[in-house]
Structure formats: structure tokens, C-alpha cells
Design a protein around this motif. Structure first.
Motif, mmCIF file in Angstrom:
data_model
loop_
_atom_site.group_PDB
_atom_site.id
_atom_site.type_symbol
_atom_site.label_atom_id
_atom_site.label_comp_id
_atom_site.label_asym_id
_atom_site.label_seq_id
_atom_site.Cartn_x
_atom_site.Cartn_y
_atom_site.Cartn_z
ATOM 1 N N ASN A 63 0.841 -1.212 0.000
ATOM 2 C CA ASN A 63 0.000 0.000 0.000
ATOM 3 C C ASN A 63 0.867 1.249 0.000
ATOM 4 O O ASN A 63 0.529 2.257 0.603
ATOM 5 C CB ASN A 63 -0.942 0.000 1.207
ATOM 6 N N GLY A 64 2.002 1.145 -0.689
ATOM 7 C CA GLY A 64 2.995 2.203 -0.639
ATOM 8 C C GLY A 64 2.808 3.328 -1.624
ATOM 9 O O GLY A 64 1.693 3.625 -2.061
ATOM 10 N N ILE A 65 3.936 3.948 -2.006
ATOM 11 C CA ILE A 65 3.902 5.194 -2.784
ATOM 12 C C ILE A 65 3.479 4.964 -4.228
ATOM 13 O O ILE A 65 3.050 5.901 -4.912
ATOM 14 C CB ILE A 65 5.263 5.900 -2.749
ATOM 15 N N GLY A 66 3.600 3.742 -4.718
ATOM 16 C CA GLY A 66 3.140 3.449 -6.062
ATOM 17 C C GLY A 66 3.984 4.082 -7.160
ATOM 18 O O GLY A 66 5.032 4.679 -6.909
ATOM 19 N N MET A 67 3.490 3.955 -8.393
ATOM 20 C CA MET A 67 4.173 4.492 -9.563
ATOM 21 C C MET A 67 3.158 5.139 -10.491
ATOM 22 O O MET A 67 1.982 4.756 -10.515
ATOM 23 C CB MET A 67 4.904 3.371 -10.315
ATOM 24 N N ASP A 68 3.625 6.106 -11.277
ATOM 25 C CA ASP A 68 2.712 6.726 -12.241
ATOM 26 C C ASP A 68 2.554 5.818 -13.460
ATOM 27 O O ASP A 68 3.256 4.817 -13.629
ATOM 28 C CB ASP A 68 3.206 8.114 -12.650
ATOM 29 N N LYS A 69 1.619 6.182 -14.328
ATOM 30 C CA LYS A 69 1.256 5.340 -15.475
ATOM 31 C C LYS A 69 2.441 5.066 -16.386
ATOM 32 O O LYS A 69 2.661 3.932 -16.828
ATOM 33 C CB LYS A 69 0.127 6.005 -16.258
ATOM 34 N N ASP A 70 3.218 6.103 -16.682
ATOM 35 C CA ASP A 70 4.362 5.932 -17.588
ATOM 36 C C ASP A 70 5.399 4.974 -17.020
ATOM 37 O O ASP A 70 5.987 4.165 -17.749
ATOM 38 C CB ASP A 70 5.012 7.290 -17.877
ATOM 39 N N THR A 71 5.624 5.052 -15.703
ATOM 40 C CA THR A 71 6.598 4.157 -15.067
ATOM 41 C C THR A 71 6.110 2.726 -15.100
ATOM 42 O O THR A 71 6.895 1.798 -15.352
ATOM 43 C CB THR A 71 6.870 4.591 -13.615
ATOM 44 N N VAL A 72 4.822 2.520 -14.859
ATOM 45 C CA VAL A 72 4.257 1.171 -14.904
ATOM 46 C C VAL A 72 4.414 0.570 -16.297
ATOM 47 O O VAL A 72 4.801 -0.600 -16.454
ATOM 48 C CB VAL A 72 2.766 1.193 -14.500
ATOM 49 N N ILE A 73 4.129 1.365 -17.322
ATOM 50 C CA ILE A 73 4.283 0.891 -18.701
ATOM 51 C C ILE A 73 5.730 0.507 -18.981
ATOM 52 O O ILE A 73 6.019 -0.550 -19.569
ATOM 53 C CB ILE A 73 3.808 1.968 -19.700
ATOM 54 N N ARG A 74 6.659 1.339 -18.525
ATOM 55 C CA ARG A 74 8.081 1.060 -18.753
ATOM 56 C C ARG A 74 8.525 -0.210 -18.038
ATOM 57 O O ARG A 74 9.232 -1.047 -18.613
ATOM 58 C CB ARG A 74 8.927 2.242 -18.281
ATOM 59 N N VAL A 75 8.109 -0.369 -16.771
ATOM 60 C CA VAL A 75 8.514 -1.543 -16.003
ATOM 61 C C VAL A 75 7.986 -2.820 -16.648
ATOM 62 O O VAL A 75 8.726 -3.803 -16.808
ATOM 63 C CB VAL A 75 8.027 -1.428 -14.544
ATOM 64 N N ASN A 76 6.716 -2.826 -17.051
ATOM 65 C CA ASN A 76 6.149 -4.013 -17.693
ATOM 66 C C ASN A 76 6.838 -4.323 -19.013
ATOM 67 O O ASN A 76 7.073 -5.498 -19.344
ATOM 68 C CB ASN A 76 4.643 -3.837 -17.903
ATOM 69 N N ALA A 77 7.191 -3.291 -19.752
ATOM 70 C CA ALA A 77 7.890 -3.499 -21.023
ATOM 71 C C ALA A 77 9.280 -4.071 -20.793
ATOM 72 O O ALA A 77 9.730 -4.964 -21.524
ATOM 73 C CB ALA A 77 7.976 -2.172 -21.792
ATOM 74 N N GLU A 78 9.965 -3.585 -19.750
ATOM 75 C CA GLU A 78 11.310 -4.085 -19.454
ATOM 76 C C GLU A 78 11.274 -5.537 -19.010
ATOM 77 O O GLU A 78 12.179 -6.316 -19.331
ATOM 78 C CB GLU A 78 11.967 -3.208 -18.394
ATOM 79 N N ILE A 79 10.237 -5.915 -18.265
ATOM 80 C CA ILE A 79 10.096 -7.307 -17.841
ATOM 81 C C ILE A 79 9.980 -8.211 -19.071
ATOM 82 O O ILE A 79 10.636 -9.253 -19.163
ATOM 83 C CB ILE A 79 8.876 -7.481 -16.914
ATOM 84 N N GLN A 80 9.164 -7.811 -20.037
ATOM 85 C CA GLN A 80 8.983 -8.613 -21.246
ATOM 86 C C GLN A 80 10.264 -8.665 -22.084
ATOM 87 O O GLN A 80 10.607 -9.699 -22.656
ATOM 88 C CB GLN A 80 7.825 -8.063 -22.071
ATOM 89 N N ARG A 81 10.986 -7.561 -22.153
ATOM 90 C CA ARG A 81 12.205 -7.510 -22.956
ATOM 91 C C ARG A 81 13.368 -8.239 -22.295
ATOM 92 O O ARG A 81 14.370 -8.527 -22.947
ATOM 93 C CB ARG A 81 12.629 -6.060 -23.213
ATOM 94 N N SER A 82 13.211 -8.559 -21.014
ATOM 95 C CA SER A 82 14.322 -9.168 -20.282
ATOM 96 C C SER A 82 14.744 -10.508 -20.859
ATOM 97 O O SER A 82 15.893 -10.922 -20.714
ATOM 98 C CB SER A 82 13.949 -9.343 -18.803
ATOM 99 N N LEU A 83 13.829 -11.211 -21.527
ATOM 100 C CA LEU A 83 14.172 -12.514 -22.091
ATOM 101 C C LEU A 83 15.220 -12.388 -23.180
ATOM 102 O O LEU A 83 16.013 -13.300 -23.404
ATOM 103 C CB LEU A 83 12.914 -13.188 -22.654
ATOM 104 N N ASP A 84 15.235 -11.252 -23.852
ATOM 105 C CA ASP A 84 16.206 -11.040 -24.927
ATOM 106 C C ASP A 84 17.405 -10.230 -24.489
ATOM 107 O O ASP A 84 18.543 -10.504 -24.875
ATOM 108 C CB ASP A 84 15.535 -10.311 -26.104
#
Length: 229
Positions: free
Chosen positions: A156-177
Motif C-alpha cells: 500500500n505504498g507510494i506506487g508508480m505513475d502510469k508511464d513508469t508502470v508501462i516502462r517496467v512491464n515493457a522491461e520485464i517482457q524484454r528481459s528474455l532477450d
């Protein structure tokens, strides 16, 4: 003269590295575990319950780390590892946060990949609850749906804004490569590392998603096929 000095420094560095590796090889895991147990017993005898809890939790974490290989374990064991980690952190940080579990008993014997939850929980503490003095909550919720096991780790912490969430999810997916380690905790294991290891076992059947809003906390959800341990 300068080349001789550089070569001397290089040899000294190599010698130091060799000595360190030799010392590391001499550390017997059983000796370390037994030593921690001895400290725990002495602490209990002297009535120091906090030191006893820290040492016993650390000993169990160490035993978990060196046993059962790097494959799959019952969910109950993975949750116990997280509990030991949280016990230490709660002594360190006092009333900064609470730890909650919502796990149906019949799911605790299902097989999960080892070391997938503690890194996510650590991210909650280091990122989500950073700066909290009290009132923080870290929750692990487990449920089954259509032959998949879903595990949600939230704060229940400080959270992240929309752009940061999009970036983090994209980086997770790209991590395989690209081996990118998105939303990583400094010096620890990031979410991308966890996703990469899950993908090695479950291939395209695994999913990881981060959801968050500013000042409304963060939830990391992973899902993969149900397997008995």
C-alpha cells in the motif's frame, strides 16, 4: 617502469582474487548453519529473544538457499522462506509495516519455482514502502483459476505513475532477450530476473504483470500452470 608497475598490480589483483575464491571454497555450509544454531541456542539461554529470532530466521533462510537445488519446491516452503525474511525485516524496521498472507491451505503443496517471492517482497519494502514510518502492508495472495496458479504480491505504498508502470512491464517482457532488470532492488534480484527464471520452466504459459497508481500501492501478479510438488 610503468608497464612493470601495471603488471605488478595486475598480478596482485589476481592473487587477491585467488585467495578470496579459496577462502569461499573453505566455507562449509553445514559449519555455518551449525554455528548459527549455536548462536541461537546461546541467545535463547540468555533470554535475548530478538537475537534468537534473527539468527534462527537467518539460519533457515541459509538452509533453504543451499538445499533442494534451484528447481521447484512446495509453495509452503517458498512462503516459509519469505516469512523468515520478513521476521528479520520487522525487527529491523519495527512498526513500519505488517505482513499478511491469504493462501488457501490446499494450495500450499503445489509446486513453484524456488526464490520467486522474496525478491518481489524485497522490492515492496525498498521501493513501495520507502519512507514509511508506520502503516505499511505487504500482502501475498494466492488463488487458482482455470488450471493456473495466481500469486499477487502487493503493498500500500507510494506506487508508480502510469508511464513508469508501462516502462517496467515493457522491461520485464524484454528481459528474455536483453537481460534488462526492470524495477530492480539495488544489490538484489529484480522482477525481470524472476520472470526470466519462471519462463525457463513454464515458457509461454507464465505471465507477470505490475499494476500501480501513485500513493495507492503496487501489485505484482504472476501466474503459471498448477503442478503438484
Amino acid at each position: 617502469m610503468r608497464n612493470n608497475k601495471l603488471r605488478e598490480n595486475e598480478l596482485l589483483s589476481l592473487k587477491t582474487q585467488a585467495e578470496l575464491k579459496m577462502l569461499q571454497a573453505q566455507i562449509n555450509p553445514h559449519f555455518l548453519y551449525n554455528t548459527l544454531e549455536a548462536i541461537n541456542m546461546r541467545s535463547m539461554k540468555n533470554g535475548n529473544s530478538e537475537i534468537s529470532l534473527i539468527v534462527s530466521s537467518l539460519a533457515e533462510m541459509f538452509r533453504y538457499s543451499v538445499s533442494n537445488g534451484v528447481g521447484k519446491v512446495p509453495l509452503a516452503m517458498e512462503l516459509s522462506h519469505v516469512q523468515n525474511y520478513m521476521s528479520i525485516q520487522q525487527i529491523r524496521f519495527g512498526d513500519q509495516f505488517k505482513y499478511e498472507l491469504e493462501v488457501p491451505e490446499h494450495l500450499t503443496q503445489l509446486a513453484v519455482v524456488k526464490f520467486i517471492l522474496q525478491p518481489i517482497v524485497e522490492n515492496c519494502l525498498k521501493h513501495g514502502l520507502s519512507g514509511f514510518e508506520e502503516g505499511g502492508i505487504v500482502r501475498i495472495k494466492v488463488l487458482e483459476r482455470e488450471d493456473l496458479l495466481f500469486i499477487e504480491v502487493s503493498d500500500n505504498g507510494i506506487g508508480m505513475d502510469k508511464d513508469t508502470v508501462i516502462r517496467v512491464n515493457a522491461e520485464i517482457q524484454r528481459s528474455l532477450d536483453n537481460q534488462i532488470d526492470g524495477y530492480e532492488n539495488q544489490g538484489g534480484i529484480g522482477l525481470s530476473n524472476v520472470y526470466h527464471r519462471l519462463h525457463l520452466f513454464y515458457k509461454e504459459q507464465v505471465a507477470m504483470k505490475v499494476g500501480s497508481s501513485p500513493m495507492k500501492g503496487t501489485t505484482v501478479t504472476i501466474s503459471f500452470p498448477l503442478y503438484q510438488a
